[in-house]
Design a protein around this motif. Structure first.
Motif, PDB file in Angstrom:
ATOM      1  N   ALA A   1       7.714   9.549 -15.009  1.00  0.00           N
ATOM      2  CA  ALA A   1       7.341   9.988 -13.652  1.00  0.00           C
ATOM      3  C   ALA A   1       8.595  10.246 -12.816  1.00  0.00           C
ATOM      4  CB  ALA A   1       6.465   8.921 -12.991  1.00  0.00           C
TER       5      ALA A   1
ATOM      6  N   PHE B  42       6.705  -2.844   0.486  1.00  0.00           N
ATOM      7  CA  PHE B  42       6.970  -1.469   0.905  1.00  0.00           C
ATOM      8  C   PHE B  42       7.262  -1.415   2.406  1.00  0.00           C
ATOM      9  CE2 PHE B  42       4.420  -0.586  -2.990  1.00  0.00           C
ATOM     10  CZ  PHE B  42       5.432   0.064  -3.679  1.00  0.00           C
TER      11      PHE B  42
ATOM     12  N   ASN C 112      14.576  -0.342  -2.665  1.00  0.00           N
ATOM     13  CA  ASN C 112      13.356  -1.071  -2.301  1.00  0.00           C
ATOM     14  C   ASN C 112      13.624  -2.521  -1.935  1.00  0.00           C
ATOM     15  OD1 ASN C 112      12.139   1.290  -2.974  1.00  0.00           O
ATOM     16  ND2 ASN C 112      11.154   0.530  -4.834  1.00  0.00           N
TER      17      ASN C 112
ATOM     18  N   TYR D 110      11.450   4.143  -2.910  1.00  0.00           N
ATOM     19  CA  TYR D 110      10.809   4.755  -4.083  1.00  0.00           C
ATOM     20  C   TYR D 110       9.564   3.938  -4.383  1.00  0.00           C
ATOM     21  CZ  TYR D 110      10.071   5.707  -9.103  1.00  0.00           C
ATOM     22  OH  TYR D 110       9.531   6.021 -10.329  1.00  0.00           O
ATOM     23  N   ALA D 111       8.411   4.589  -4.393  1.00  0.00           N
ATOM     24  CA  ALA D 111       7.152   3.863  -4.576  1.00  0.00           C
ATOM     25  C   ALA D 111       6.328   4.499  -5.683  1.00  0.00           C
ATOM     26  CB  ALA D 111       6.353   3.880  -3.273  1.00  0.00           C
ATOM     27  N   ALA D 112       5.423   3.730  -6.232  1.00  0.00           N
ATOM     28  CA  ALA D 112       4.492   4.244  -7.245  1.00  0.00           C
ATOM     29  C   ALA D 112       3.117   3.657  -6.975  1.00  0.00           C
ATOM     30  CB  ALA D 112       4.958   3.861  -8.645  1.00  0.00           C
ATOM     31  N   HIS D 113       2.100   4.412  -7.314  1.00  0.00           N
ATOM     32  CA  HIS D 113       0.735   3.929  -7.100  1.00  0.00           C
ATOM     33  C   HIS D 113      -0.211   4.691  -8.006  1.00  0.00           C
ATOM     34  CE1 HIS D 113      -2.676   2.337  -4.679  1.00  0.00           C
ATOM     35  NE2 HIS D 113      -1.785   1.440  -4.311  1.00  0.00           N
ATOM     36  N   LEU D 114      -1.326   4.064  -8.333  1.00  0.00           N
ATOM     37  CA  LEU D 114      -2.354   4.766  -9.097  1.00  0.00           C
ATOM     38  C   LEU D 114      -3.332   5.434  -8.125  1.00  0.00           C
ATOM     39  CD1 LEU D 114      -3.276   2.198 -11.914  1.00  0.00           C
ATOM     40  CD2 LEU D 114      -1.779   4.199 -12.073  1.00  0.00           C
TER      41      LEU D 114
ATOM     42  N   LEU E 123      -1.000   8.489 -12.073  1.00  0.00           N
ATOM     43  CA  LEU E 123       0.147   7.733 -11.568  1.00  0.00           C
ATOM     44  C   LEU E 123       0.961   8.680 -10.693  1.00  0.00           C
ATOM     45  CD1 LEU E 123       2.383   5.535 -11.436  1.00  0.00           C
ATOM     46  CD2 LEU E 123       3.277   6.474 -13.573  1.00  0.00           C
TER      47      LEU E 123
ATOM     48  N   LYS F 288      16.922   4.290  -8.061  1.00  0.00           N
ATOM     49  CA  LYS F 288      15.811   4.442  -7.112  1.00  0.00           C
ATOM     50  C   LYS F 288      15.328   3.069  -6.626  1.00  0.00           C
ATOM     51  CE  LYS F 288      13.862   8.665  -9.119  1.00  0.00           C
ATOM     52  NZ  LYS F 288      14.245   9.584  -8.049  1.00  0.00           N
TER      53      LYS F 288
ATOM     54  N   GLY G   5       5.737   2.724   2.463  1.00  0.00           N
ATOM     55  CA  GLY G   5       4.485   2.891   1.708  1.00  0.00           C
ATOM     56  C   GLY G   5       4.070   4.326   1.593  1.00  0.00           C
TER      57      GLY G   5
ATOM     58  N   CYS H 120       1.993  -0.964  -9.677  1.00  0.00           N
ATOM     59  CA  CYS H 120       1.037   0.143  -9.694  1.00  0.00           C
ATOM     60  C   CYS H 120      -0.113  -0.122 -10.662  1.00  0.00           C
ATOM     61  CB  CYS H 120       1.733   1.456 -10.031  1.00  0.00           C
ATOM     62  SG  CYS H 120       2.444   1.545 -11.686  1.00  0.00           S
TER      63      CYS H 120
ATOM     64  N   ASN I 250       0.818  -1.211   0.000  1.00  0.00           N
ATOM     65  CA  ASN I 250       0.000   0.000   0.000  1.00  0.00           C
ATOM     66  C   ASN I 250       0.853   1.262   0.000  1.00  0.00           C
ATOM     67  OD1 ASN I 250      -1.850  -2.001   0.256  1.00  0.00           O
ATOM     68  ND2 ASN I 250      -2.424  -1.544   2.354  1.00  0.00           N
ATOM     69  N   VAL I 251       0.418   2.235  -0.765  1.00  0.00           N
ATOM     70  CA  VAL I 251       1.172   3.480  -0.908  1.00  0.00           C
ATOM     71  C   VAL I 251       0.206   4.654  -0.788  1.00  0.00           C
ATOM     72  CG1 VAL I 251       2.671   4.857  -2.404  1.00  0.00           C
ATOM     73  CG2 VAL I 251       2.789   2.360  -2.505  1.00  0.00           C
ATOM     74  N   GLN I 252       0.619   5.637  -0.034  1.00  0.00           N
ATOM     75  CA  GLN I 252      -0.178   6.874   0.080  1.00  0.00           C
ATOM     76  C   GLN I 252       0.798   7.982   0.436  1.00  0.00           C
ATOM     77  OE1 GLN I 252      -3.220   6.742   3.155  1.00  0.00           O
ATOM     78  NE2 GLN I 252      -3.615   8.909   2.893  1.00  0.00           N
TER      79      GLN I 252
ATOM     80  N   LEU J 179       6.680  -2.094  -9.386  1.00  0.00           N
ATOM     81  CA  LEU J 179       6.096  -1.503  -8.173  1.00  0.00           C
ATOM     82  C   LEU J 179       4.607  -1.849  -8.044  1.00  0.00           C
ATOM     83  CD1 LEU J 179       7.923   1.891  -8.651  1.00  0.00           C
ATOM     84  CD2 LEU J 179       8.422   0.232  -6.857  1.00  0.00           C
TER      85      LEU J 179
ATOM     86  N   VAL K 237       4.336   8.998  -8.050  1.00  0.00           N
ATOM     87  CA  VAL K 237       5.553   8.372  -7.534  1.00  0.00           C
ATOM     88  C   VAL K 237       6.007   9.165  -6.316  1.00  0.00           C
ATOM     89  CG1 VAL K 237       6.322   7.342  -9.696  1.00  0.00           C
ATOM     90  CG2 VAL K 237       6.994   9.687  -9.150  1.00  0.00           C
ATOM     91  N   LYS K 238       6.700   8.488  -5.421  1.00  0.00           N
ATOM     92  CA  LYS K 238       7.031   9.105  -4.141  1.00  0.00           C
ATOM     93  C   LYS K 238       8.347   8.555  -3.622  1.00  0.00           C
ATOM     94  CE  LYS K 238       5.415   7.711  -0.070  1.00  0.00           C
ATOM     95  NZ  LYS K 238       4.702   7.578   1.225  1.00  0.00           N
ATOM     96  N   GLU K 239       9.104   9.406  -2.965  1.00  0.00           N
ATOM     97  CA  GLU K 239      10.313   8.945  -2.280  1.00  0.00           C
ATOM     98  C   GLU K 239      10.239   9.302  -0.804  1.00  0.00           C
ATOM     99  OE1 GLU K 239      13.688   9.079  -5.807  1.00  0.00           O
ATOM    100  OE2 GLU K 239      13.717  10.609  -4.257  1.00  0.00           O
TER     101      GLU K 239
END
Lengths: 434, 105
Positions: free
Chosen positions: A254, B102, B23, A279-283, A186, B19, B105, B76, A44-46, B74, A188-190
């Motif tokens: 991105a 993650f 992870n 480094y994460a990505a999420h829709l 889309l 990057k 996250g 996504c 999960n990413v937020q 990732l 992306v986050k660090e």
């Protein structure tokens, strides 16, 4: 795989699934929750901001042990060009209250905590278990799920799908249409780590106070999107997101946008000497009201991102997720107590209840905004440039009289967008907003 | 102008691998959860994945086809959404427990 029959199966252990599972388990229902990650939160990413109100309605004393980072006392909204920003900031001592209104959180930690509460309430959680399809009876009613654990199945009176934005189960079962590239973003986050005293001095904070920066402008390079920077206790979350179809058509990446954003002269000093650890990505579902799919049917309900419950204008999502999860759970409890069937007709109560909450009211209010933002790229390039240039004209003292400066600013707007263009944009925005 | 801004200008210069190195992954060796359907010439949508994938999983090989190395995925779903109409790829979740993990996250 599991012999006993459950009152409810919840697919997913994010905010919506956890809210639904907790609510039902707390009321004594037999709940099975399935999560594909190694632990809740691992997929999960937020950003992430937690809105206290939505969680208080589920776990009133959550502040006692939830892993919260910083409570937000200041909101900065930035309109940026390549070298500048024009900002609207709001900071108030009122946000230093006994029960703060918003917090930054780290989802991996927070979801684990929420999940521990779900299990304490009596729900059974199975991780590392991907739901592959819904099981239906001869009449088409959903009666359970099949998983990738040796193809095992589990049966229940109702299946609540909190499977997230990229929810394949509901989509492939035909419960809702495929996501559209122009109505999903889309991001992306660090995660950048810094000593807490450095964060506090850089952002003018003390104790657990926190700051949120939301930014738009040339940082998205002509695409529809926004950037953000949130302060956590010992880290800063920095990210940027744009509509997927804009990425597909523009050829931009991105991670390239994120690098440029991090190197913006207004952002770079805030991150200096930090150590990036993820480094994460999420829709993000950003289609709003018009993208909300069917939310209920015989034996099933949809909650959270899977139901497109995101208010893109206000960057709210987790509160909509928790609220839809809670109301789904309460709907099921009420039917159960009445001994009523989990039929489409009876589950319509879920949607009726949601219609009376901020969730549907807000999405309805902004129903025209997603299309407006997508079709009016001048909001992300031209206007930020005009605004920042106007600010510079206004604030630079160079012997030019103020009347001439005013006229120069007005001319720049007319030249950039024409008078009819300006009036048209104002009208469109006002119409979409009201 | 910094290197990073140059990378943004071209959209390709930046190395995303640096990057992904931060992870945690549990790779399901030999069982990729995404496969590209065989093709001679990639569709526009498939070609777009070479820049739209935030993990840089897709690249064009010397003979013009698009290939995927999904160890850094990732999860996504961007590639799935972009190619949903053309059906260029087969996308499933990794088996339970596998894939990206993650930490924050």
């Amino acid at each position: 795989m599991i012999e006993e029959r459950f009152d409810a199966i919840v697919v997913g252990a994010g905010p919506s699934g956890n809210a639904a599972a907790y609510t039902m388990a707390k009321a004594g229902l037999k709940v099975l929750q399935l999560e594909r990650g190694e632990y809740p939160g691992s997929k999960n990413v937020q950003g992430a901001i937690l809105y206290a109100d939505a969680l208080e309605k589920i776990i009133p004393d959550f502040r006692e042990d939830a892993p919260l980072e910083r409570h937000i006392i200041e909101q900065r909204l930035w309109t940026m060009d390549e070298k500048s920003y024009v900002g609207m900031h709001y900071r108030s001592e009122d946000f230093n209250e006994e029960r703060p209104n918003r917090y930054t959180i780290l989802r991996a930690q927070f979801d684990k905590w929420f999940s521990s509460k779900v299990r304490e309430a009596g729900a059974i959680l199975l991780c590392e278990t991907t739901v592959t399809e819904l099981i239906r009876d001869g009449a088409g009613k959903v009666t359970g799920v099949r998983t990738d654990r040796d193809g095992g199945t589990a049966l229940a009176d109702i299946v609540i799908l909190g499977e997230g934005v990229n929810g394949l189960v509901g989509q492939r079962s035909g419960l809702r249409p495929e996501l559209q590239p122009d109505s999903v973003a889309l991001a992306v986050k660090e995660m950048h780590f810094l000593p807490r005293e450095v964060i506090e001095s850089r952002f003018n904070l003390k104790g657990n106070e926190g700051v949120v920066i939301e930014a738009m402008g040339t940082i998205t390079d002509g695409m529809t999107g926004t950037g953000f920077l949130y302060t956590n206790q010992e880290s800063v979350s920095v990210g940027i997101g744009c509509i997927v179809s804009d990425f597909a058509e523009s050829g931009k990446t991105a991670y390239g946008l994120l690098e440029a954003f991090k190197n913006h002269p207004s952002i770079k000093p805030l991150l200096e000497n930090s150590e990036c650890k993820e480094y994460a990505a999420h829709l993000i579902p950003e289609g709003g009201y018009h993208s909300i799919p069917e939310l209920y049917g015989d034996g099933w309900l949809v909650v959270g991102d899977a139901g497109q419950f995101v208010n893109a204008v206000h960057r709210e999502g987790s509160n909509l997720a928790m609220t839809t999860g809670r109301i789904a759970g309460e709907t099921v409890i009420a039917l159960k107590h009445r001994g009523a069937a989990m039929s489409k007709a009876n589950l319509a109560a879920y949607k009726r209840t949601l219609d009376e909450t901020f969730v549907m009211k807000d999405l309805k209010k902004y129903k025209r905004i997603p299309a407006l933002l997508h079709r009016n790229k001048q909001l992300f390039g031209l206007y930020p440039r005009l605004l920042t240039a106007a600010a510079q004209t206004w604030f630079r003292v160079d012997g030019v009289d103020k009347r001439s400066k005013e006229n120069a600013i007005l001319r720049s707007f007319r030249k950039g967008r024409t008078l009819s263009g300006l009036i048209g944009d104002a009208f469109k925005l006002a119409r979409a907003w009201r | 102008m910094t290197d990073a801004m140059d990378a943004n200008a071209t959209g390709t210069g930046f190395k995303v691998e640096e990057k992904l190195f931060q992870n945690r992954y549990l790779v399901d060796v030999g069982r990729p959860h995404i496969t590209i359907k065989p093709h001679d010439v990639p569709s526009k949508a498939l070609l777009a994945l070479t820049h739209a994938c935030p993990a840089g999983c897709y690249s064009k090989n010397d003979s013009g086809q698009v290939e995927a190395t999904i160890d850094g995925c990732l999860e996504c779903g961007t590639c799935r959404v972009i190619t949903a109409k053309t059906g260029d790829i087969e996308w499933n979740y990794p088996r339970g427990g596998f894939g990206v993990l993650f930490k924050f996250g």
